[in-house]
Design a protein around this motif. Structure first.
Motif, PDB file in Angstrom:
ATOM      1  N   UNK A 259       0.712  -0.999  -0.267  1.00  0.00           N
ATOM      2  CA  UNK A 259      -0.490  -0.096   0.571  1.00  0.00           C
ATOM      3  C   UNK A 259       0.691   1.080  -0.246  1.00  0.00           C
ATOM      4  N   UNK A 260       2.022   0.896  -1.115  1.00  0.00           N
ATOM      5  CA  UNK A 260       2.987   2.251  -0.892  1.00  0.00           C
ATOM      6  C   UNK A 260       1.889   3.885  -1.346  1.00  0.00           C
ATOM      7  N   UNK A 261       2.272   5.077  -1.170  1.00  0.00           N
ATOM      8  CA  UNK A 261       2.503   5.778  -1.499  1.00  0.00           C
ATOM      9  C   UNK A 261       3.124   6.581  -2.538  1.00  0.00           C
ATOM     10  N   UNK A 262       4.294   6.193  -2.842  1.00  0.00           N
ATOM     11  CA  UNK A 262       5.067   7.161  -3.732  1.00  0.00           C
ATOM     12  C   UNK A 262       6.121   6.005  -4.385  1.00  0.00           C
ATOM     13  N   UNK A 263       6.308   5.587  -5.965  1.00  0.00           N
ATOM     14  CA  UNK A 263       7.289   5.840  -6.545  1.00  0.00           C
ATOM     15  C   UNK A 263       8.369   6.453  -7.192  1.00  0.00           C
ATOM     16  N   UNK A 264       9.689   6.851  -6.581  1.00  0.00           N
ATOM     17  CA  UNK A 264       9.941   6.888  -7.826  1.00  0.00           C
ATOM     18  C   UNK A 264      11.559   6.197  -8.116  1.00  0.00           C
ATOM     19  N   UNK A 265      11.622   6.544  -9.541  1.00  0.00           N
ATOM     20  CA  UNK A 265      12.928   5.486 -10.171  1.00  0.00           C
ATOM     21  C   UNK A 265      14.005   6.858 -10.819  1.00  0.00           C
ATOM     22  N   UNK A 266      15.065   6.014  -9.991  1.00  0.00           N
ATOM     23  CA  UNK A 266      16.408   7.071 -10.378  1.00  0.00           C
ATOM     24  C   UNK A 266      17.262   6.250 -11.174  1.00  0.00           C
ATOM     25  N   UNK A 267      16.809   5.639 -12.070  1.00  0.00           N
ATOM     26  CA  UNK A 267      17.976   5.067 -12.737  1.00  0.00           C
ATOM     27  C   UNK A 267      18.755   5.328 -13.999  1.00  0.00           C
ATOM     28  N   UNK A 268      20.206   5.410 -14.668  1.00  0.00           N
ATOM     29  CA  UNK A 268      20.746   6.333 -15.426  1.00  0.00           C
ATOM     30  C   UNK A 268      19.582   6.681 -16.752  1.00  0.00           C
ATOM     31  N   UNK A 269      20.390   7.689 -16.342  1.00  0.00           N
ATOM     32  CA  UNK A 269      19.216   8.101 -17.481  1.00  0.00           C
ATOM     33  C   UNK A 269      20.014   7.327 -19.310  1.00  0.00           C
TER      34      UNK A 269
END
Length: 245
Positions: free
Chosen positions: A159-169
Motif C-alpha cells: 500500500x505504498x504512497x509514492x514510487x520514484x525511479x532513479x535510473x541511469x539516463x
C-alpha cells in the motif's frame, strides 16, 4: 540480479508515559506471484540472502529496541549491507529453442509495515514516514548471447504512497507497471479478463480457495523494468518507495 536496501521510518509514542518498542530482528517479505501470459518463458529463481543490520539504543528483557518518552518520535534505520543475489534461470526444457520470447519474472517481495510492528496502533504507537531505498543491477550470464527480460521491482512496501525511479539516463529500463504490461499482453491475445486488475485472484465459484468469502482486496501496482541486451555489463537500477502512514 544483485540488490541491497535501506529502510527508514519514524515511530511515535502517543502515550503519556514512556514505552519500549522492540525493533524487528529481521525484515520479512511476503512473496507475491503475479499473473503471467502463458506464451512467455517460465523461470526459476534461486536467492542467496544475508541478514540486515538494525540500529537500536538499548536492550530490555533480552529485546533490542528503543525507549521512547511520552509524545516523542524516534527514527529507525535498517540496512542490508551485503547484497541479496537472485540467480534467474530459464527452464531447462526451453534452452534449445531457436527463437524464444522474453523471460518474465513474475514474483515480487512485499513488506507489510503492520507486520513489522504488530498491534502498534492499538498500543498508542504510530508508525510513518517510511522509505525503502533499493539499489541493484542485473547482469546477463555467459550462457546466452542475448537477454530479453521483464522484471517487477524485487521489493515493494504494501500500500505504498509514492514510487520514484532513479535510473541511469543512458539506459531507460523502466515501464509504468507490471499490471499494465500484463493487461496489454492479454489484450494483444484477445483474451477476456474478468477482473479489473490481474492481481485480484480469480474466483470461479464466487469463493476463494478454502471457502474464504472476504472480497476486500488491496491491489498492488508494481513498477517494472524491461530491456533487451547482448552486453555482459551490469544494468543498474535505483528506486525509492514512500509510505507516509
Amino acid at each position: 540480479m544483485s540488490v541491497t536496501y535501506k529502510l527508514t521510518g519514524e515511530i511515535t509514542n502517543t502515550n503519556p508515559y514512556s514505552i519500549f518498542v522492540a525493533v524487528p530482528s529481521d525484515i520479512t517479505f511476503e512473496e507475491k506471484t503475479l499473473l503471467k501470459p502463458e506464451d512467455f518463458l517460465d523461470v526459476t529463481i534461486e536467492k542467496t540472502e544475508s541478514s540486515g543490520i538494525v540500529f537500536y539504543d538499548t536492550v530490555f528483557n533480552g529485546k533490542e529496541g528503543f525507549w521512547i518518552p511520552p509524545y516523542t518520535t524516534v527514527k529507525i534505520q535498517i540496512y542490508q549491507p551485503l547484497p541479496i543475489i537472485y540467480n534467474i534461470k530459464i527452464d531447462e526444457s526451453q534452452e534449445n529453442y531457436d527463437v524464444i520470447g522474453p523471460v518474465v519474472v513474475n514474483k515480487v517481495n512485499v513488506i507489510d509495515l503492520n507486520k513489522l510492528f504488530p498491534d502498534a496502533k492499538y498500543k498508542g504507537i504510530k508508525i510513518g514516514k517510511f522509505r525503502l531505498y533499493v539499489r541493484g543491477y542485473i547482469v546477463k550470464g555467459n550462457d546466452t548471447e542475448s537477454l530479453s527480460i521483464i522484471v517487477p521491482i524485487p521489493w515493494i512496501i504494501d500500500n505504498y504512497d509514492e514510487f520514484h525511479n532513479l535510473g541511469d539516463d543512458k539506459v531507460n529500463i523502466w515501464i509504468s507497471s507490471y499490471n499494465k504490461w500484463y493487461k496489454n499482453q492479454m489484450k494483444r491475445k484477445n483474451i477476456y479478463i474478468d477482473n479489473n486488475d490481474p492481481l485480484i485472484p480469480k474466483m470461479d465459484d464466487g469463493l476463494l480457495s478454502g471457502g474464504d468469502t472476504n472480497f476486500n482486496f488491496r491491489v498492488l501496482d508494481v513498477p517494472a523494468m524491461a530491456f533487451t541486451t547482448s552486453s555482459n555489463q551490469p544494468i543498474k537500477f535505483y528506486y525509492t518507495i514512500y509510505k507516509y502512514n
